[in-house]
Design a protein around this motif. Sequence first.
Motif, PDB file in Angstrom:
ATOM      1  N   ASP A   8     -68.501  38.266   3.030  1.00  0.00           N
ATOM      2  CA  ASP A   8     -68.386  38.189   4.503  1.00  0.00           C
ATOM      3  C   ASP A   8     -66.918  38.584   5.021  1.00  0.00           C
ATOM      4  O   ASP A   8     -65.885  37.855   4.444  1.00  0.00           O
ATOM      5  CB  ASP A   8     -68.657  36.682   4.861  1.00  0.00           C
ATOM      6  CG  ASP A   8     -68.796  36.696   6.339  1.00  0.00           C
ATOM      7  OD1 ASP A   8     -67.772  36.979   7.106  1.00  0.00           O
ATOM      8  OD2 ASP A   8     -69.556  35.889   6.905  1.00  0.00           O
ATOM      9  N   PRO A   9     -66.697  39.519   5.894  1.00  0.00           N
ATOM     10  CA  PRO A   9     -65.409  39.833   6.220  1.00  0.00           C
ATOM     11  C   PRO A   9     -64.656  38.653   6.761  1.00  0.00           C
ATOM     12  O   PRO A   9     -63.473  38.628   6.637  1.00  0.00           O
ATOM     13  CB  PRO A   9     -65.574  40.810   7.528  1.00  0.00           C
ATOM     14  CG  PRO A   9     -66.886  41.361   7.083  1.00  0.00           C
ATOM     15  CD  PRO A   9     -67.711  40.344   6.473  1.00  0.00           C
ATOM     16  N   PRO A  13     -59.886  36.884   4.128  1.00  0.00           N
ATOM     17  CA  PRO A  13     -58.408  36.250   3.993  1.00  0.00           C
ATOM     18  C   PRO A  13     -58.390  34.966   3.036  1.00  0.00           C
ATOM     19  O   PRO A  13     -57.312  34.881   2.263  1.00  0.00           O
ATOM     20  CB  PRO A  13     -58.435  35.647   5.601  1.00  0.00           C
ATOM     21  CG  PRO A  13     -59.218  36.660   6.107  1.00  0.00           C
ATOM     22  CD  PRO A  13     -60.326  36.615   5.416  1.00  0.00           C
ATOM     23  N   GLY A  14     -59.390  34.258   2.685  1.00  0.00           N
ATOM     24  CA  GLY A  14     -59.439  32.971   1.634  1.00  0.00           C
ATOM     25  C   GLY A  14     -59.065  33.736   0.420  1.00  0.00           C
ATOM     26  O   GLY A  14     -58.511  32.999  -0.389  1.00  0.00           O
ATOM     27  N   LEU A  15     -59.316  35.054   0.155  1.00  0.00           N
ATOM     28  CA  LEU A  15     -59.129  35.380  -1.131  1.00  0.00           C
ATOM     29  C   LEU A  15     -57.766  35.653  -1.742  1.00  0.00           C
ATOM     30  O   LEU A  15     -57.252  35.649  -2.831  1.00  0.00           O
ATOM     31  CB  LEU A  15     -60.030  36.627  -1.465  1.00  0.00           C
ATOM     32  CG  LEU A  15     -61.599  36.557  -1.600  1.00  0.00           C
ATOM     33  CD1 LEU A  15     -62.044  38.077  -1.280  1.00  0.00           C
ATOM     34  CD2 LEU A  15     -62.077  35.819  -2.395  1.00  0.00           C
ATOM     35  N   GLY A 259     -73.046  29.257  -2.262  1.00  0.00           N
ATOM     36  CA  GLY A 259     -72.687  30.598  -1.709  1.00  0.00           C
ATOM     37  C   GLY A 259     -73.661  31.566  -2.619  1.00  0.00           C
ATOM     38  O   GLY A 259     -73.726  31.504  -3.966  1.00  0.00           O
ATOM     39  N   GLU A 260     -73.934  32.606  -2.026  1.00  0.00           N
ATOM     40  CA  GLU A 260     -74.514  33.694  -2.681  1.00  0.00           C
ATOM     41  C   GLU A 260     -73.855  34.524  -3.533  1.00  0.00           C
ATOM     42  O   GLU A 260     -74.345  34.660  -4.855  1.00  0.00           O
ATOM     43  CB  GLU A 260     -74.930  34.849  -1.630  1.00  0.00           C
ATOM     44  CG  GLU A 260     -75.634  35.952  -2.065  1.00  0.00           C
ATOM     45  CD  GLU A 260     -75.592  37.285  -1.177  1.00  0.00           C
ATOM     46  OE1 GLU A 260     -76.149  38.459  -1.550  1.00  0.00           O
ATOM     47  OE2 GLU A 260     -75.018  37.167   0.038  1.00  0.00           O
ATOM     48  N   LEU A 261     -72.576  34.539  -3.564  1.00  0.00           N
ATOM     49  CA  LEU A 261     -71.482  35.128  -4.432  1.00  0.00           C
ATOM     50  C   LEU A 261     -70.735  33.975  -5.451  1.00  0.00           C
ATOM     51  O   LEU A 261     -69.783  34.253  -5.747  1.00  0.00           O
ATOM     52  CB  LEU A 261     -70.671  35.845  -3.781  1.00  0.00           C
ATOM     53  CG  LEU A 261     -71.110  36.872  -2.815  1.00  0.00           C
ATOM     54  CD1 LEU A 261     -69.989  37.684  -2.133  1.00  0.00           C
ATOM     55  CD2 LEU A 261     -72.014  37.892  -3.462  1.00  0.00           C
ATOM     56  N   ASP A 262     -71.630  32.903  -5.594  1.00  0.00           N
ATOM     57  CA  ASP A 262     -70.905  31.824  -6.433  1.00  0.00           C
ATOM     58  C   ASP A 262     -71.387  32.109  -7.741  1.00  0.00           C
ATOM     59  O   ASP A 262     -72.632  32.122  -7.993  1.00  0.00           O
ATOM     60  CB  ASP A 262     -71.170  30.378  -5.832  1.00  0.00           C
ATOM     61  CG  ASP A 262     -70.441  29.224  -6.415  1.00  0.00           C
ATOM     62  OD1 ASP A 262     -70.286  29.155  -7.702  1.00  0.00           O
ATOM     63  OD2 ASP A 262     -70.091  28.593  -5.714  1.00  0.00           O
ATOM     64  N   THR A 263     -70.618  31.767  -8.790  1.00  0.00           N
ATOM     65  CA  THR A 263     -70.925  31.714 -10.192  1.00  0.00           C
ATOM     66  C   THR A 263     -71.941  30.651 -10.617  1.00  0.00           C
ATOM     67  O   THR A 263     -72.916  30.819 -11.409  1.00  0.00           O
ATOM     68  CB  THR A 263     -69.666  31.445 -11.042  1.00  0.00           C
ATOM     69  OG1 THR A 263     -68.642  32.521 -10.866  1.00  0.00           O
ATOM     70  CG2 THR A 263     -69.980  31.161 -12.640  1.00  0.00           C
ATOM     71  N   TYR A 287     -75.785  30.331   1.018  1.00  0.00           N
ATOM     72  CA  TYR A 287     -74.699  31.059   2.287  1.00  0.00           C
ATOM     73  C   TYR A 287     -74.778  32.247   1.851  1.00  0.00           C
ATOM     74  O   TYR A 287     -74.126  32.545   1.019  1.00  0.00           O
ATOM     75  CB  TYR A 287     -73.841  30.178   2.831  1.00  0.00           C
ATOM     76  CG  TYR A 287     -74.001  28.753   3.184  1.00  0.00           C
ATOM     77  CD1 TYR A 287     -74.598  28.559   4.357  1.00  0.00           C
ATOM     78  CD2 TYR A 287     -74.161  27.677   2.499  1.00  0.00           C
ATOM     79  CE1 TYR A 287     -75.001  27.376   4.971  1.00  0.00           C
ATOM     80  CE2 TYR A 287     -74.736  26.499   2.813  1.00  0.00           C
ATOM     81  CZ  TYR A 287     -75.007  26.301   4.075  1.00  0.00           C
ATOM     82  OH  TYR A 287     -75.428  25.104   4.510  1.00  0.00           O
ATOM     83  N   PRO A 288     -74.991  33.382   2.918  1.00  0.00           N
ATOM     84  CA  PRO A 288     -75.032  34.790   2.344  1.00  0.00           C
ATOM     85  C   PRO A 288     -73.472  35.111   2.546  1.00  0.00           C
ATOM     86  O   PRO A 288     -72.767  34.719   3.212  1.00  0.00           O
ATOM     87  CB  PRO A 288     -75.787  35.616   3.298  1.00  0.00           C
ATOM     88  CG  PRO A 288     -75.695  34.455   4.657  1.00  0.00           C
ATOM     89  CD  PRO A 288     -75.731  33.169   3.940  1.00  0.00           C
ATOM     90  N   ALA A 289     -73.261  35.877   1.718  1.00  0.00           N
ATOM     91  CA  ALA A 289     -71.867  36.610   1.310  1.00  0.00           C
ATOM     92  C   ALA A 289     -70.745  35.737   1.061  1.00  0.00           C
ATOM     93  O   ALA A 289     -69.473  36.004   1.562  1.00  0.00           O
ATOM     94  CB  ALA A 289     -71.578  37.655   2.753  1.00  0.00           C
ATOM     95  N   ALA A 290     -71.127  34.370   0.568  1.00  0.00           N
ATOM     96  CA  ALA A 290     -70.104  33.417   0.409  1.00  0.00           C
ATOM     97  C   ALA A 290     -69.559  33.186  -1.001  1.00  0.00           C
ATOM     98  O   ALA A 290     -70.531  33.153  -1.922  1.00  0.00           O
ATOM     99  CB  ALA A 290     -70.328  32.082   1.119  1.00  0.00           C
ATOM    100  N   TYR A 291     -68.314  32.782  -1.541  1.00  0.00           N
ATOM    101  CA  TYR A 291     -67.983  32.833  -2.828  1.00  0.00           C
ATOM    102  C   TYR A 291     -67.932  31.391  -2.999  1.00  0.00           C
ATOM    103  O   TYR A 291     -67.895  30.486  -1.949  1.00  0.00           O
ATOM    104  CB  TYR A 291     -66.887  33.627  -3.143  1.00  0.00           C
ATOM    105  CG  TYR A 291     -65.716  33.568  -2.169  1.00  0.00           C
ATOM    106  CD1 TYR A 291     -64.788  32.575  -2.192  1.00  0.00           C
ATOM    107  CD2 TYR A 291     -65.651  34.579  -1.126  1.00  0.00           C
ATOM    108  CE1 TYR A 291     -63.805  32.410  -1.066  1.00  0.00           C
ATOM    109  CE2 TYR A 291     -64.590  34.424  -0.256  1.00  0.00           C
ATOM    110  CZ  TYR A 291     -63.615  33.260  -0.298  1.00  0.00           C
ATOM    111  OH  TYR A 291     -62.551  33.456   0.644  1.00  0.00           O
TER     112      TYR A 291
END
Length: 322
Positions: A8-9, A13-15, A259-263, A287-291
């Motif tokens: 998610d755009p 920033p958190g990355l 999140g959808e992008l979580d290990t 949650y979509p597009a969340a790591y």
Amino acid sequence: MGFLNRVDPELVPGLSDMEVVKSPTSSNELQAFRQDYARLLRDRAKAARPLEGIARDDFEVPCFDGAGTLLLRRYSPKSVITPAPAIYWIHGGGMIVGSVEGDDIYCETLANETQVIVLSIDYRLAPENGSATPVEDAFAGLQWAVEHAGLLNIDPERVAVAGGSAGGGLAAGVAMLARDRYGPRILFQHLLYPMLDDRETTISSQEFSGIPSWSPENNRFAWQCLLGPAVGTSEVSPYVAPARMPDLAGLPPTLIQVGELDTFRDEDIDFAARLMQAGVRTELHVYPAAYHAWDVYNPAARLTVQAYRDRNEAFRRALWDQ
């Protein structure tokens, strides 16, 4: 599509913070990570506005094996009527890092938004203290809190356990110990992207190699710190790796958020499905597009606001709508 293109755009920033405080994949990196992570959390705490309506105080709790004491911190809304419901919070950090102080902002906000007393426990970390030490410390802290409910101004019949990441896995293990040892009654459990399985058999446990967020490499190292050569073998206790528990019946109603992008995505979804199959009332949000830990690094993002609203509503139903 690559990992960054799927994020998610609003969460990109958190990355950057995750790149600065890089999670470890070896013992040589662990101490530096602990220092960098603690510094990041201290900086965030200084920048945050304190919540004037929350009182904070500390208690000493015996370790499960009697080898010293643990810090238990209480966050109390000044307007709450006691004895109040309690959320027993267990911090994350892969069981190799993290502290009560690191989650002060989260716990103060949680207490304020739910209007319950939040208790946060400082269990001992791996690799200095491996195997079952973290979950046994966390369970001992819960037992102490319930036994001293009058001192803490909490209602021992309205207690929830909760935790994020490793703390979510520990919360699940604590709920299992309470069930199997006829321990304190737990009314509800909130598992925020919980770390549940050391075996790395799911697609998501392999899918996100090398990402800035918690990666399979970070996860493998953390489990090795905790379990040593037993990692991935039949010697691992299901209280330590709750996905291994064969029988999930009799556990408290549960909220799982990931999140959808979580290990941890697939092990969390599988755990939620097994809870439902065992007759446990379960709510699952992916949650979509969340790591992993997106909310910590992007507290103002719309997806974070949504996740916390879902969490608060679940606690309201569990602890207040009796």
